[in-house]
Design an enzyme around this catalytic site. Sequence first.
Site, PDB file in Angstrom:
ATOM      1  N   GLY A 206       0.813  -1.201   0.000  1.00  0.00           N
ATOM      2  CA  GLY A 206       0.000   0.000   0.000  1.00  0.00           C
ATOM      3  C   GLY A 206       0.847   1.252   0.000  1.00  0.00           C
ATOM      4  CG  ASN A 207      -0.519   4.559  -1.474  1.00  0.00           C
ATOM      5  OD1 ASN A 207      -1.326   5.233  -0.843  1.00  0.00           O
ATOM      6  ND2 ASN A 207      -0.834   3.959  -2.623  1.00  0.00           N
TER       7      ASN A 207
END
Length: 413
Positions: A206-207
């Site tokens: 993810g981020n």
Amino acid sequence: MRIVLGVGGGIAAYKVASLLRLFTEAGHDVTVIPTEASTRFVGTATWEALSGNPVSNSVFDDVHQVNHVRLGHEADLIVIAPATADLLAKAATGQAGDLLTNTLLMARGPVLFAPAMHTEMWQHPATQANVETLRSRGSAVLEPASGRLTGADSGPGRLPEPDAIFDAAMALVDGQADFQLPLAGRIVTISAGGTREPLDPVRFLGNRSSGKQGVALAVAARNAGATVRLLAAHMDVPPPSGVEVVPVETALQLREAALAAAADSDVVIMSAAVADFRPAAVSDTKIKKRDDRDDPVITLVRNPDILHELVERRNSAAPGGRQQLIVGFAAETGDSDGDVLAHARAKLQRKGCDLLVVNHVGTDKVFGQDTNSVVILARSGSEPQEASGTKTEVSAAVISRIGHELNSVSPRA
């Protein structure tokens, strides 16, 4: 502040209860004046309970207080919602057949109309002439929202959402309102948040995106009169009211949703942080850590370039000229090959979108923060535009620029 809230006789009257709640929770003293027709949709008991004030639509109630004169004189603001075609006509021609129309004639403060009616009624020359008359006399008239109406019909004529009416009313009182809404009648699709690419049932790539900027853009577009569709990846903040929400998780899901949503959109804003890569294989079971095994190797494959694909589809669908505005976001860091703007200009060339909103990101910048600083680059080659402040302020600048771009070219057929 003393507010008179006039309620017209349309089915959207039920939404006005939420608007009344917003006014009272903000500490304002609200007197509700429903038309007789509106009480067939929402009764006076509801308005009295929510406002804490007695409610009447007759000039013959409490005659000793001369309400048909007093209420308009004393009001700091008058808001009419829903403003039906009939009510707009009565206001424009100065009729005074009930308490509400009398109060409008006595108004000395700002007046805001929030129209709601069927599309053909809104677009009828008589209604448009009445709207122009009211505006020429200093009243503010919002553009109706577009979307599903009574029955199976759809189009411009929906009551703007209560949040949007509240914001417009407060801006009107503060002298900061611009009711030439730049996105009135437009459909705007916005992606927000960060995609998540699964590794196994419990892990993902993810981020740091919180979705705050995308949500702020959705609010700004909604308040500018647009019908907003929000493609929501993982977000740390809830979506705003008054917008359609399409939940997504992965880049592939976002691609599918974006291509479908773009088909009828005037504007597409890709502000989501989309993963560039995803695992080539996703384990059906949790990947175990064992002392007798080598470290796992995760092979990544490229995700599709959604923004570029949207541009290509737009261009192939309208080879004779731009029919849709596409806005990209670039979260960039400088490196030995160039600074942030150099990388952003190269990305603008590759993507082919109309505008690119550029962030300089880092571990303590942009992601999850309440403030932002961006540069807006245009494919046309115009001067870069800087915007900074809260994400709400940045969003207002971006939406204003989009409105300018839309109004500088021919509208959609």
